[in-house]
Design a protein around this motif. Structure first.
Motif, PDB file in Angstrom:
ATOM      1  N   UNK A 229       0.821  -1.206   0.000  1.00  0.00           N
ATOM      2  CA  UNK A 229       0.000   0.000   0.000  1.00  0.00           C
ATOM      3  C   UNK A 229       0.858   1.261   0.000  1.00  0.00           C
ATOM      4  N   UNK A 230       0.387   2.284  -0.703  1.00  0.00           N
ATOM      5  CA  UNK A 230       0.960   3.624  -0.566  1.00  0.00           C
ATOM      6  C   UNK A 230       0.322   4.207   0.695  1.00  0.00           C
ATOM      7  N   UNK A 231       1.125   4.359   1.741  1.00  0.00           N
ATOM      8  CA  UNK A 231       0.564   4.555   3.081  1.00  0.00           C
ATOM      9  C   UNK A 231       0.404   6.012   3.506  1.00  0.00           C
ATOM     10  N   UNK A 232       0.818   6.950   2.650  1.00  0.00           N
ATOM     11  CA  UNK A 232       0.759   8.346   3.101  1.00  0.00           C
ATOM     12  C   UNK A 232       0.558   9.304   1.929  1.00  0.00           C
ATOM     13  N   UNK A 233      -0.231  10.337   2.183  1.00  0.00           N
ATOM     14  CA  UNK A 233      -0.316  11.492   1.295  1.00  0.00           C
ATOM     15  C   UNK A 233       0.333  12.639   2.067  1.00  0.00           C
ATOM     16  N   UNK A 234       1.479  13.088   1.599  1.00  0.00           N
ATOM     17  CA  UNK A 234       2.287  14.022   2.384  1.00  0.00           C
ATOM     18  C   UNK A 234       1.800  15.459   2.258  1.00  0.00           C
TER      19      UNK A 234
ATOM     20  N   UNK B  70       3.601  17.868   1.512  1.00  0.00           N
ATOM     21  CA  UNK B  70       4.281  18.502   0.363  1.00  0.00           C
ATOM     22  C   UNK B  70       3.545  18.282  -0.953  1.00  0.00           C
ATOM     23  N   UNK B  71       2.519  17.419  -0.922  1.00  0.00           N
ATOM     24  CA  UNK B  71       1.783  17.141  -2.146  1.00  0.00           C
ATOM     25  C   UNK B  71       2.346  15.968  -2.906  1.00  0.00           C
ATOM     26  N   UNK B  72       2.614  14.862  -2.194  1.00  0.00           N
ATOM     27  CA  UNK B  72       3.170  13.678  -2.826  1.00  0.00           C
ATOM     28  C   UNK B  72       2.543  12.424  -2.240  1.00  0.00           C
ATOM     29  N   UNK B  73       2.492  11.400  -3.046  1.00  0.00           N
ATOM     30  CA  UNK B  73       2.039  10.086  -2.604  1.00  0.00           C
ATOM     31  C   UNK B  73       3.267   9.291  -2.191  1.00  0.00           C
ATOM     32  N   UNK B  74       3.251   8.750  -0.956  1.00  0.00           N
ATOM     33  CA  UNK B  74       4.396   8.003  -0.436  1.00  0.00           C
ATOM     34  C   UNK B  74       4.106   6.508  -0.512  1.00  0.00           C
ATOM     35  N   UNK B  75       5.027   5.791  -1.183  1.00  0.00           N
ATOM     36  CA  UNK B  75       4.839   4.359  -1.407  1.00  0.00           C
ATOM     37  C   UNK B  75       6.154   3.618  -1.124  1.00  0.00           C
ATOM     38  N   UNK B  76       6.089   2.288  -1.213  1.00  0.00           N
ATOM     39  CA  UNK B  76       7.314   1.494  -1.176  1.00  0.00           C
ATOM     40  C   UNK B  76       7.670   0.894   0.159  1.00  0.00           C
ATOM     41  N   UNK B  77       6.768   0.963   1.143  1.00  0.00           N
ATOM     42  CA  UNK B  77       7.021   0.361   2.446  1.00  0.00           C
ATOM     43  C   UNK B  77       5.992  -0.737   2.678  1.00  0.00           C
ATOM     44  N   UNK B  78       6.381  -2.006   2.540  1.00  0.00           N
ATOM     45  CA  UNK B  78       5.413  -3.096   2.739  1.00  0.00           C
ATOM     46  C   UNK B  78       4.768  -3.090   4.119  1.00  0.00           C
ATOM     47  N   UNK B  79       5.463  -2.529   5.118  1.00  0.00           N
ATOM     48  CA  UNK B  79       4.899  -2.521   6.467  1.00  0.00           C
ATOM     49  C   UNK B  79       3.888  -1.397   6.662  1.00  0.00           C
ATOM     50  N   UNK B  80       3.904  -0.394   5.794  1.00  0.00           N
ATOM     51  CA  UNK B  80       2.982   0.725   5.912  1.00  0.00           C
ATOM     52  C   UNK B  80       3.255   1.618   7.101  1.00  0.00           C
TER      53      UNK B  80
ATOM     54  N   UNK C 228      -5.614  12.094  -8.730  1.00  0.00           N
ATOM     55  CA  UNK C 228      -6.870  11.602  -8.140  1.00  0.00           C
ATOM     56  C   UNK C 228      -6.615  11.001  -6.755  1.00  0.00           C
ATOM     57  N   UNK C 229      -5.515  10.245  -6.659  1.00  0.00           N
ATOM     58  CA  UNK C 229      -5.163   9.660  -5.361  1.00  0.00           C
ATOM     59  C   UNK C 229      -4.828  10.766  -4.363  1.00  0.00           C
ATOM     60  N   UNK C 230      -4.130  11.804  -4.842  1.00  0.00           N
ATOM     61  CA  UNK C 230      -3.750  12.898  -3.968  1.00  0.00           C
ATOM     62  C   UNK C 230      -4.941  13.656  -3.403  1.00  0.00           C
ATOM     63  N   UNK C 231      -6.096  13.558  -4.075  1.00  0.00           N
ATOM     64  CA  UNK C 231      -7.303  14.257  -3.615  1.00  0.00           C
ATOM     65  C   UNK C 231      -8.141  13.415  -2.654  1.00  0.00           C
ATOM     66  N   UNK C 232      -7.702  12.172  -2.381  1.00  0.00           N
ATOM     67  CA  UNK C 232      -8.468  11.314  -1.480  1.00  0.00           C
ATOM     68  C   UNK C 232      -8.459  11.878  -0.057  1.00  0.00           C
TER      69      UNK C 232
ATOM     70  N   UNK D 163      -2.931   9.104   6.172  1.00  0.00           N
ATOM     71  CA  UNK D 163      -3.207   7.825   5.510  1.00  0.00           C
ATOM     72  C   UNK D 163      -4.425   7.966   4.603  1.00  0.00           C
ATOM     73  N   UNK D 164      -4.299   7.524   3.330  1.00  0.00           N
ATOM     74  CA  UNK D 164      -5.478   7.606   2.453  1.00  0.00           C
ATOM     75  C   UNK D 164      -6.651   6.822   3.044  1.00  0.00           C
ATOM     76  N   UNK D 165      -7.834   7.451   3.047  1.00  0.00           N
ATOM     77  CA  UNK D 165      -9.011   6.779   3.591  1.00  0.00           C
ATOM     78  C   UNK D 165      -9.349   5.533   2.789  1.00  0.00           C
ATOM     79  N   UNK D 166      -9.102   5.599   1.495  1.00  0.00           N
ATOM     80  CA  UNK D 166      -9.270   4.449   0.618  1.00  0.00           C
ATOM     81  C   UNK D 166      -7.908   3.826   0.367  1.00  0.00           C
ATOM     82  N   UNK D 167      -7.797   2.525   0.568  1.00  0.00           N
ATOM     83  CA  UNK D 167      -6.505   1.865   0.365  1.00  0.00           C
ATOM     84  C   UNK D 167      -6.010   2.058  -1.068  1.00  0.00           C
ATOM     85  N   UNK D 168      -4.763   2.483  -1.180  1.00  0.00           N
ATOM     86  CA  UNK D 168      -4.107   2.608  -2.489  1.00  0.00           C
ATOM     87  C   UNK D 168      -3.098   1.462  -2.582  1.00  0.00           C
TER      88      UNK D 168
END
Length: 288
Positions: free
Chosen positions: A141-146, A148-158, A236-240, A252-257
């Motif tokens: 999962x991409x576990x954070x919307x920062x 700064x205006x970015x989607x944070x991904x790449x951590x399997x542990x979230x 679109x994900x950034x607007x979640x 954390x995005x309310x909808x799982x990414x």
């Protein structure tokens, strides 16, 4: 008697003359040899001086290879249970020029295609390819919307603490602006893909995809590439809406990414064609 003594004197004189002649000849030979040696030494010094002036004695420049540039620093998984041991990238034969396509397929729409800049960030490119080749990012999962205006991904542990059991140094981090942030140029334009680590400089698997321009007084994220397709999906994900991630921060995005698959193609190849649905699409084989 006188005649005999005269002959002896003449013989002695002749012998002395011969000795003097031999000595003179030897002296002339020594002088010629010394002059020749002196001229040779002078020539050698002139040649060496010319070679030195032209840089002939400078150290051989290192070849621009990832073997010289990349250092994979081991991390202790026993000290951080969020780390996953998937080996380390190769240290030879890694590309350090051109680009490499990366395709991120999520549950949020068409795949996002990225162009990795191997000239500016060869180690990050090699690491992403290595991890993709071991399906490290798949079904994470991409576990954070920062902020700064970015989607944070790449951590399997979230958790923001996860990654592989190695780190590598930062490449291609923008310079700090001379002017205040309000007037500073955009450090991370919309569509920028950058690594993110904690602490800074110890990069692993986590990355950011900026869905809006970001100015930074102290840029800390090394840029690895840019989005070439599917930026509307990232926007679109950034607007979640976001919710508390458990630490009191509503990031954390309310909808799982969910990243269904992340693949990295061969250097110089084209990105995989974008699919029209959120289902996983065919993409280049991952390389490590």
């Amino acid at each position: 008697m006188a005649s005999s003594r005269d002959r002896q004197r003449k013989l002695a004189r002749a012998k002395l003359d011969r000795q003097m002649a031999r000595r003179a000849a030897a002296t002339r030979r020594r002088r010629r040899i010394q002059a020749g040696i002196g001229a040779t030494l002078a020539l050698v010094l002139i040649v060496l001086g010319s070679v030195w002036a032209l840089g002939g004695f400078d150290p051989e420049p290192k070849q621009d290879t990832a073997q010289d540039q990349c250092a994979w620093t081991p991390q202790d998984a026993s000290a951080n249970s969020h780390l996953s041991d998937v080996g380390t990238p190769a240290t030879t034969g890694l590309p350090t020029s051109g680009t490499r396509p990366m395709t991120i397929t999520t549950n949020q729409g068409a795949p996002v295609t990225v162009e990795l800049d191997l000239a500016a960030a060869p180690c990050a490119g090699a690491s992403l390819a290595h991890l993709a080749g071991r399906s490290f990012y798949d079904n994470t999962k991409c576990h954070e919307i920062t902020a700064e205006g970015a989607l944070r991904c790449g951590d399997p542990s979230g958790t923001g603490l996860g990654g592989p059991t190695y780190t590598f140094f930062s490449e291609n981090t923008p310079s700090a602006p001379a002017s205040p942030a309000a007037d500073a140029p955009v450090a991370y334009p919309k569509g920028t893909v950058a690594m993110i680590s904690s602490p800074p400089g110890a990069n692993g698997s986590q990355f950011l995809i900026f869905f809006k321009d970001h100015r930074a007084t102290q840029p800390a994220y090394p840029i690895v590439g840019k989005v070439t397709g599917g930026l509307d999906v990232v926007e679109k994900i950034g607007a979640l809406p976001t919710v508390d991630n458990g630490s009191g921060a509503k990031v954390k995005p309310q909808t799982d990414v969910v990243i269904q698959s992340l693949t990295v193609g061969e250097p110089g190849s084209a990105p995989a064609p974008a699919a029209t649905t959120g289902a996983p699409a065919a993409s280049p084989s991952a390389a490590s």
